[in-house]
Design a protein around this motif. Structure first.
Motif, PDB file in Angstrom:
ATOM      1  N   ALA A  31      15.289   3.962  42.751  1.00  0.00           N
ATOM      2  CA  ALA A  31      15.801   2.623  43.330  1.00  0.00           C
ATOM      3  C   ALA A  31      17.528   2.961  43.853  1.00  0.00           C
ATOM      4  O   ALA A  31      17.816   2.302  44.865  1.00  0.00           O
ATOM      5  CB  ALA A  31      15.727   1.653  42.165  1.00  0.00           C
ATOM      6  N   LYS A  32      18.105   3.703  43.157  1.00  0.00           N
ATOM      7  CA  LYS A  32      19.466   3.965  43.462  1.00  0.00           C
ATOM      8  C   LYS A  32      19.515   4.848  44.796  1.00  0.00           C
ATOM      9  O   LYS A  32      20.348   4.579  45.529  1.00  0.00           O
ATOM     10  CB  LYS A  32      20.159   4.844  42.334  1.00  0.00           C
ATOM     11  N   GLN A  33      18.591   5.887  44.825  1.00  0.00           N
ATOM     12  CA  GLN A  33      18.516   6.575  45.965  1.00  0.00           C
ATOM     13  C   GLN A  33      18.125   5.874  47.378  1.00  0.00           C
ATOM     14  O   GLN A  33      18.560   5.928  48.420  1.00  0.00           O
ATOM     15  CB  GLN A  33      17.655   7.679  46.076  1.00  0.00           C
ATOM     16  N   THR A  34      17.261   4.753  47.108  1.00  0.00           N
ATOM     17  CA  THR A  34      17.024   3.801  48.095  1.00  0.00           C
ATOM     18  C   THR A  34      18.065   2.940  48.665  1.00  0.00           C
ATOM     19  O   THR A  34      18.492   2.707  49.750  1.00  0.00           O
ATOM     20  CB  THR A  34      15.994   3.074  47.728  1.00  0.00           C
ATOM     21  N   LEU A  35      19.032   2.550  47.643  1.00  0.00           N
ATOM     22  CA  LEU A  35      20.093   1.881  47.812  1.00  0.00           C
ATOM     23  C   LEU A  35      20.977   2.566  48.848  1.00  0.00           C
ATOM     24  O   LEU A  35      21.695   2.008  49.884  1.00  0.00           O
ATOM     25  CB  LEU A  35      20.864   1.322  46.767  1.00  0.00           C
ATOM     26  N   ILE A  36      21.231   3.912  48.614  1.00  0.00           N
ATOM     27  CA  ILE A  36      22.241   4.803  49.505  1.00  0.00           C
ATOM     28  C   ILE A  36      21.424   4.891  50.884  1.00  0.00           C
ATOM     29  O   ILE A  36      22.007   5.107  51.865  1.00  0.00           O
ATOM     30  CB  ILE A  36      22.129   6.161  48.578  1.00  0.00           C
ATOM     31  N   ALA A  37      20.063   5.240  50.880  1.00  0.00           N
ATOM     32  CA  ALA A  37      19.296   5.400  51.996  1.00  0.00           C
ATOM     33  C   ALA A  37      19.463   3.990  52.870  1.00  0.00           C
ATOM     34  O   ALA A  37      19.617   4.217  54.044  1.00  0.00           O
ATOM     35  CB  ALA A  37      17.943   5.698  51.674  1.00  0.00           C
ATOM     36  N   GLY A  38      19.559   2.990  52.291  1.00  0.00           N
ATOM     37  CA  GLY A  38      19.713   1.662  53.073  1.00  0.00           C
ATOM     38  C   GLY A  38      20.973   1.609  53.901  1.00  0.00           C
ATOM     39  O   GLY A  38      21.245   1.237  54.897  1.00  0.00           O
ATOM     40  N   LYS A  39      21.937   2.122  53.117  1.00  0.00           N
ATOM     41  CA  LYS A  39      23.327   2.162  53.615  1.00  0.00           C
ATOM     42  C   LYS A  39      23.419   3.187  54.670  1.00  0.00           C
ATOM     43  O   LYS A  39      24.059   2.765  55.740  1.00  0.00           O
ATOM     44  CB  LYS A  39      24.392   2.459  52.506  1.00  0.00           C
ATOM     45  N   ASN A  40      22.845   4.271  54.602  1.00  0.00           N
ATOM     46  CA  ASN A  40      22.820   5.312  55.734  1.00  0.00           C
ATOM     47  C   ASN A  40      22.197   4.681  56.990  1.00  0.00           C
ATOM     48  O   ASN A  40      22.494   5.191  57.958  1.00  0.00           O
ATOM     49  CB  ASN A  40      22.273   6.561  55.059  1.00  0.00           C
ATOM     50  N   LEU A  41      21.182   4.165  56.824  1.00  0.00           N
ATOM     51  CA  LEU A  41      20.179   3.607  57.792  1.00  0.00           C
ATOM     52  C   LEU A  41      21.134   2.581  58.632  1.00  0.00           C
ATOM     53  O   LEU A  41      21.026   2.583  59.798  1.00  0.00           O
ATOM     54  CB  LEU A  41      18.825   2.871  57.371  1.00  0.00           C
ATOM     55  N   ARG A  42      21.716   1.781  57.872  1.00  0.00           N
ATOM     56  CA  ARG A  42      22.761   0.998  58.730  1.00  0.00           C
ATOM     57  C   ARG A  42      23.654   1.367  59.270  1.00  0.00           C
ATOM     58  O   ARG A  42      24.148   1.272  60.519  1.00  0.00           O
ATOM     59  CB  ARG A  42      23.393  -0.160  57.530  1.00  0.00           C
ATOM     60  N   ARG A  43      24.598   2.611  58.887  1.00  0.00           N
ATOM     61  CA  ARG A  43      25.471   3.222  59.705  1.00  0.00           C
ATOM     62  C   ARG A  43      24.847   3.988  60.717  1.00  0.00           C
ATOM     63  O   ARG A  43      25.526   4.023  61.885  1.00  0.00           O
ATOM     64  CB  ARG A  43      26.065   4.258  58.579  1.00  0.00           C
ATOM     65  N   ALA A  44      23.641   4.489  60.639  1.00  0.00           N
ATOM     66  CA  ALA A  44      23.321   5.300  61.788  1.00  0.00           C
ATOM     67  C   ALA A  44      22.734   4.509  62.913  1.00  0.00           C
ATOM     68  O   ALA A  44      22.696   4.778  63.854  1.00  0.00           O
ATOM     69  CB  ALA A  44      22.096   6.166  61.255  1.00  0.00           C
ATOM     70  N   ALA A  45      22.272   3.185  62.581  1.00  0.00           N
ATOM     71  CA  ALA A  45      22.078   2.269  63.567  1.00  0.00           C
ATOM     72  C   ALA A  45      23.156   1.957  64.320  1.00  0.00           C
ATOM     73  O   ALA A  45      22.968   1.724  65.345  1.00  0.00           O
ATOM     74  CB  ALA A  45      21.316   0.984  62.741  1.00  0.00           C
ATOM     75  N   VAL A  46      24.323   1.654  63.702  1.00  0.00           N
ATOM     76  CA  VAL A  46      25.538   1.229  64.294  1.00  0.00           C
ATOM     77  C   VAL A  46      25.828   2.557  65.252  1.00  0.00           C
ATOM     78  O   VAL A  46      26.302   2.148  66.242  1.00  0.00           O
ATOM     79  CB  VAL A  46      26.525   0.872  63.309  1.00  0.00           C
TER      80      VAL A  46
END
Length: 242
Positions: A31-46
């Motif tokens: 779950a914690k790794q998924t939280l990090i992955a979600g933040k990385n996805l937002r950064r990559a999309a921007v």
């Protein structure tokens, strides 16, 4: 009484599952790794000037508050052998979050697939005619969502099953389907369901069986669509509802 609620005490034995040793710790790490992955996805999309896909938006909706709520559920699962049914107020108190924040966190965890929950009700005494009910705490079961697998480190992913084990499971599933297709309506309900619901459907199935015998001497196997419908009723306790 809220929609899709089930009476407390009638389904929990089939719904709850005790976690294996170390499983709750692994789920929390994922779950914690998924939280990090979600933040990385937002950064990559921007950075790429693109919009998130529906799946990416779902993963990026995971919050630190949701992780806190999930950690509390996992603690209960470990201590209480998988029997998880805290109230919103208990989760709010133990996590230090507001009740509304807990509700939003549970909705996100459920949407991603980290848990399933089942609404429950209890019967209450009343001087008025007829039965009276009120909602009680939800039942929860923690899970490992398939959708997050490609976003977490390989060392956290479960090892793939050997080919011979996959074949064994496929053969077992085929044998089970064949067995169920030959059962009468009554026996099918008794095989797949438990508790008061099983008794009601078994009684209904017996009536259908009698009509079948009266209408034809050589009844055909039950259609697969009917078997899937009964299976769906049997798994209602595992559906995720607030």
């Amino acid at each position: 009484m809220l929609r899709d609620s089930i009476e407390a005490g009638t389904f929990e034995e089939a719904f709850f599952a005790a976690p294996a040793p170390g499983e709750t710790d692994r789920l929390l790490r994922i779950a914690k790794q998924t939280l990090i992955a979600g933040k990385n996805l937002r950064r990559a999309a921007v950075a790429e000037g693109r919009s998130l896909s529906a799946s990416e938006r779902l993963l990026s909706s995971l919050t630190r508050s949701a992780i806190d709520v999930y950690e509390r559920l996992l603690t209960i699962a470990r201590v209480c052998h998988g029997r998880i049914f805290p109230s919103y107020d208990d989760l709010a108190e133990k996590t230090g979050l507001g009740r509304a924040t807990v509700a939003r966190a549970l909705a996100v965890l459920e949407a991603i697939g980290f848990l399933v929950r089942q609404r429950r009700f209890v019967r209450v005494a009343s001087d008025e005619p007829g039965p009276r009910y009120e909602q009680t705490s939800n039942a929860y079961r923690v899970l490992l969502p398939e959708r997050v697998m490609k976003f977490i480190p390989r060392w956290l992913r479960p090892a793939p099953l050997p080919d011979d084990e996959l074949q064994r499971l496929a053969d077992r599933a085929a044998d089970t389907e064949a067995m169920l297709s030959r059962l009468s309506c009554k026996d099918l309900a008794n095989e797949l369901l438990q508790g008061p619901l099983a008794k009601v459907l078994a009684k209904l199935g017996a009536s259908i069986d009698r009509q079948e015998r009266e209408s034809q001497n050589d009844p055909q196997p039950l259609p697969e669509s009917y078997i899937r419908e009964i299976k769906g009723v049997g798994l209602v306790g595992q559906r995720s509802n607030a």
